[in-house]
Design an enzyme around this catalytic site. Structure first.
Site, PDB file in Angstrom:
ATOM      1  N   CYS A   1      29.409  33.206  12.279  1.00 54.04           N
ATOM      2  CA  CYS A   1      29.500  34.614  12.650  1.00 54.04           C
ATOM      3  C   CYS A   1      29.529  34.625  14.176  1.00 54.04           C
ATOM      4  CB  CYS A   1      28.280  35.365  12.146  1.00 54.04           C
ATOM      5  SG  CYS A   1      28.094  36.968  12.931  1.00 54.04           S
TER       6      CYS A   1
ATOM      7  N   ASP B   1       2.767  10.737   3.205  1.00 52.01           N
ATOM      8  CA  ASP B   1       3.678  11.580   3.966  1.00 52.01           C
ATOM      9  C   ASP B   1       2.865  12.641   4.704  1.00 52.01           C
ATOM     10  OD1 ASP B   1       6.114  12.275   4.844  1.00 52.01           O
ATOM     11  OD2 ASP B   1       6.720  13.390   3.064  1.00 52.01           O
TER      12      ASP B   1
ATOM     13  N   CYS C   1      30.937  38.417   8.235  1.00 51.25           N
ATOM     14  CA  CYS C   1      29.530  37.993   8.121  1.00 51.25           C
ATOM     15  C   CYS C   1      28.808  38.875   7.097  1.00 51.25           C
ATOM     16  CB  CYS C   1      28.853  38.091   9.487  1.00 51.25           C
ATOM     17  SG  CYS C   1      27.059  37.916   9.405  1.00 51.25           S
TER      18      CYS C   1
ATOM     19  N   CYS D   1      26.171  41.250   9.166  1.00 58.63           N
ATOM     20  CA  CYS D   1      26.534  42.283  10.150  1.00 58.63           C
ATOM     21  C   CYS D   1      27.996  42.712  10.021  1.00 58.63           C
ATOM     22  CB  CYS D   1      26.272  41.764  11.561  1.00 58.63           C
ATOM     23  SG  CYS D   1      27.446  40.491  12.058  1.00 58.63           S
TER      24      CYS D   1
ATOM     25  N   GLU E   1       0.850  -1.196   0.000  1.00 64.23           N
ATOM     26  CA  GLU E   1       0.000   0.000   0.000  1.00 64.23           C
ATOM     27  C   GLU E   1       0.883   1.243   0.000  1.00 64.23           C
ATOM     28  OE1 GLU E   1      -1.870   0.609   4.100  1.00 64.23           O
ATOM     29  OE2 GLU E   1      -1.039  -1.423   4.245  1.00 64.23           O
TER      30      GLU E   1
ATOM     31  N   TYR F   1      -5.418   3.128   7.337  1.00 69.04           N
ATOM     32  CA  TYR F   1      -4.598   2.018   6.875  1.00 69.04           C
ATOM     33  C   TYR F   1      -4.483   0.847   7.842  1.00 69.04           C
ATOM     34  CZ  TYR F   1      -0.880   4.767   9.235  1.00 69.04           C
ATOM     35  OH  TYR F   1      -0.151   5.490  10.122  1.00 69.04           O
TER      36      TYR F   1
ATOM     37  N   LYS G   1      11.509   2.985   0.342  1.00 64.47           N
ATOM     38  CA  LYS G   1      11.588   4.420   0.073  1.00 64.47           C
ATOM     39  C   LYS G   1      12.052   4.670  -1.358  1.00 64.47           C
ATOM     40  CE  LYS G   1      10.527   6.306   4.064  1.00 64.47           C
ATOM     41  NZ  LYS G   1      11.392   7.097   4.876  1.00 64.47           N
TER      42      LYS G   1
ATOM     43  N   CYS H   1      24.562  39.900  16.050  1.00 64.12           N
ATOM     44  CA  CYS H   1      24.313  39.841  14.598  1.00 64.12           C
ATOM     45  C   CYS H   1      22.801  39.824  14.319  1.00 64.12           C
ATOM     46  CB  CYS H   1      24.954  38.587  13.993  1.00 64.12           C
ATOM     47  SG  CYS H   1      24.496  38.328  12.272  1.00 64.12           S
TER      48      CYS H   1
ATOM     49  N   LYS I   1       2.660   4.666   1.115  1.00 62.82           N
ATOM     50  CA  LYS I   1       3.090   5.295   2.354  1.00 62.82           C
ATOM     51  C   LYS I   1       2.878   6.799   2.207  1.00 62.82           C
ATOM     52  CE  LYS I   1       6.782   5.250   5.743  1.00 62.82           C
ATOM     53  NZ  LYS I   1       6.796   6.662   6.078  1.00 62.82           N
TER      54      LYS I   1
END
Ligand code: IVH
Length: 677
Positions: free
Chosen positions: A438, A123, A414, A417, A119, A230, A320, A443, A121
């Site tokens: 950073c 999500d 960074c 910043c 069957e 199910y 899967k 920041c 699966k």
């Protein structure tokens, strides 16, 4: 009230009323309730009730008027599952599927005929529903598999969940299934979220969980969720007991559930593989998010024999599908500042269609990954998308190079910043692998991401990045704790925020102040502590106070927790030793945040008992019998002594049986033992 001469004319009016009531409710959920509809809505409902009182045959327990969820709840109650909600073991290839079959065959008596059931699966979010005498009594989430949350009000708003069963109604039944949101609904929902400056959902799974795990049923109702049943548990029916999983699906359909039609009984693994391949062809056009195929041993008796190891049944596997892929050209590489200050390079490209949706960026994770891929700006790359909206770059097609491609270099400061950057080892295992951070505590980007992460773990969907930035700019919040002391009047005075939206925001925050320890730890944004690790820490310690206490004394209890290594330990200790962080936690508590402690699971019914197995058991292998004993809290011993509680005897039992008789130890036949387990 108007009188109707007969049931037929009354029935016509009832149909009209039901239609209009459903339309007004829809309007109410989507268009923020103009006042006039409230009065009209109530009046039409009253008329409907009156007609049904006169003509009870027109009543329909599954009609839309029964699907109102009621008032928002202050919090979800915990529900202890009578039958544990398990997970599935994944298989990622056909070879692994054959390995699974081999393992099973070894555990079953020789020449057992195996039939499989395949069957889809889905999500989404697992849900369980309890019906007594056909009436829906309770709906809950999976939680940690032992204890979930009572989300009955929200589940009742889902039209494919019957409030009243039909057909051959069992005395008692627990129905398990997946709450899902269609791909189309997610696209529409994200459009609205974006317009309103709210958090976008990364996939249908997150959107479903977000809709179910919030306290106002009005919101759940507006999200167009669906339910695919199910599985059946605790089925009590005098007339009929299904003996295969496929028959359980038939029962589900018979009593009124939606069970997906893509399913098949397979005589062997080859047929299973055909099923997997044929669904793969239509998967991207399927209306719902799926991440594989669930394969079960069809016969329930065999399922029982094979049993459960850890969190997952041995009689099931989740195949899967590999993630979907597409090629595109990298236009640029941008650097994002995350909540821990980590700098993440992102590849930008022309909008490209992959796995049914258009994407224009993919994460490159870190500099290491860029070097491993040898990725340059201008390269043609392969991108891969699993269930989520943000895909990743998996391969560079170097043959497509023109010579004009440019190497990417991490910035020296960074990008948000201009603060200093530090390099840290990503994990102890990968020696040369570093991440760039950073280190400026103030920041802006880092703080913004932190607060965004915080509210999303607290499921506060009213506060998306745009709204949070506005609150920050207006000085309403400086850190995540300030969110919990926001006042309606502070917000209502801001331009573009009316009374109504201010009220919604404050109400939602109020409803979300209670949180489980594991989610709280996750929200704190401790370096290396994601959702899973947070759950492990919560399970081990039970309360926040214990974690803080442990860090104070620098006792390395954390290191002993399975799955937790030295990098996590160091980061957790550092976090809870920092006074600023402890102040922040105090401030959250002062602002009303309540952290639930973890409920510990008690020992099994064989606790304190020792078993000895002897002879050959006919319906299960010795390995399985041992496992069942251990799982129930019992111990196994190889020899009989006065400390033995029971000796389980199969065919051709030898000297152990004699010793048991001598020591007057209780002897169990295989049948008696099976009854006990
Ligand atoms: S069977 C043994 N059947 O997958 C527990 N699960 O990875 C599994 N799921 O928590 C129940 N579709 O939420 C089963 N057709 C299906 C499913 C399914 C989706 C989810 C379920 C479960 C998770 C395990």
């Amino acid at each position: 009230m108007a009188k109707y001469p007969d049931i037929k004319t009354a029935g016509l009016r009832v149909n009209k009323l039901r239609k209009e009531i459903a339309r007004l409710r829809e309007l109410y959920h989507t268009a923020d309730s103009p006042d006039v509809t409230d009065v009209v809505y109530d009046s039409l409902n009253r008329e409907l009730r009156d007609i049904i009182r006169e003509y009870p045959n027109l009543d329909d327990p599954n009609a839309p008027e029964y699907r109102v969820g009621g008032k928002p709840l202050p919090k979800f109650e915990k529900v202890k599952h009578t039958v544990r909600m398990l997970s599935l073991n994944d298989v990622f290839s056909i070879d692994e599927l054959y390995d699974w079959e081999k393992r099973i065959k070894k555990l079953l008596p020789a020449n057992t005929k195996i039939e499989y059931f395949c069957e889809i699966k889905f999500d989404g979010l697992a849900g369980t529903l309890i019906y007594e005498k056909g009436k829906l009594m309770l709906g809950a989430t999976r939680g940690d598999g032992f204890v979930g949350e009572d989300v009955t009000q929200n589940l009742k708003t889902i039209h494919s969940i019957p409030l009243q069963l039909k057909g051959n109604i069992p005395e008692f039944i627990e129905v398990r299934g997946e709450v899902v949101m269609s791909k189309k609904t997610l696209i529409n929902l994200n459009k609205i979220q974006e317009l309103e400056g709210k958090i976008l959902f990364a996939n249908t799974r997150n959107a479903t969980a977000g809709s179910i795990r919030q306290l106002d049923p009005k919101l759940a109702s507006s999200r167009n969720l669906e339910f695919f049943a199910y599985d059946v548990k605790q089925y009590k029916n005098k007339n009929y007991i299904p003996d295969t999983h496929s028959k359980e699906h038939e029962v589900l359909r018979d009593i009124g559930f939606v069970v997906d039609k893509n399913e098949k009984i397979c005589k062997n693994l080859e047929e299973v593989i055909n099923f997997i391949k044929s669904f793969e062809k239509i998967r991207s056009n399927f209306l719902y998010g799926t991440d594989g195929i669930v394969i079960s041993i069809n016969e329930l008796k065999l399922q029982e024999v094979l049993g459960v190891v850890g969190k997952a049944p041995r009689y099931m596997a989740a195949y899967k599908y590999p993630a979907e892929r597409a090629t595109t050209i990298v236009k640029d590489v941008k650097v994002n500042v995350g909540r821990t200050g980590v700098l993440t390079p992102l590849a930008l490209f022309e909008p490209t269609l992959v796995a049914g949706s258009t994407v224009s960026k993919a994460t490159l994770h870190n500099m290491d990954q860029i070097e491993r891929l040898d990725l340059r700006i201008g390269d043609t790359v392969v991108i891969e998308k699993a269930g989520d909206v943000i895909p990743k770059v998996v391969e560079v097609l170097t043959r497509m190079r023109t010579g004009k491609e440019k190497k990417f270099k991490m910035p020296d400061s960074c990008p948000a910043c201009l603060g200093d950057i530090d390099k840290k080892l990503i994990s102890e295992k990968k020696e040369n692998s570093v991440a760039y951070y950073c280190i400026n505590k103030k920041c802006v980007a880092k703080n913004e991401r932190y607060i965004e992460h915080f509210v999303s773990v607290f499921d506060i969907y009213e506060l998306g990045p745009k709204v949070l930035r506005r609150f920050k700019d207006e000085g309403l919040i400086t850190d995540a704790a300030d969110i919990f002391s926001l006042d309606k009047s502070d917000i209502a005075t801001l331009e573009r925020f009316g009374e109504k939206s201010a009220e919604n925001i404050v109400e939602e925050i109020k409803n979300k102040k209670r949180i489980s320890l594991s989610r709280f730890l996750w929200a704190l944004g401790i370096l290396h502590v994601g959702e899973e690790t947070a759950r492990d820490l919560a399970q081990h310690f039970g309360t926040l106070e214990k974690i803080i206490e442990n860090s104070k004394e620098n006792i390395n209890e954390i290191d002993s927790i399975p799955n937790i290594g030295p990098a996590v330990t160091k980061s957790v200790l550092q976090f809870f030793q920092d006074k600023n962080n402890l102040h922040f936690i105090e401030k959250l508590k002062e602002n009303g945040v309540v952290i639930d402690k973890v409920e510990k699971i008690k020992g099994g019914k064989f606790e304190g008992l020792t078993f000895v197995l002897t002879g050959t058991l006919s319906t299960m292998s010795r390995e399985i019998a041992k496992e069942k004993i251990i799982k129930l809290g019992g111990k196994i011993s190889g020899s009989v002594s006065k400390n033995t509680s029971y000796v389980v005897t199969g065919e051709d039992a030898g000297s152990k049986l004699k010793s048991a008789e001598k020591l007057k130890i209780k002897i169990l036949t295989e049948e008696e033992f099976k009854k006990m387990i």
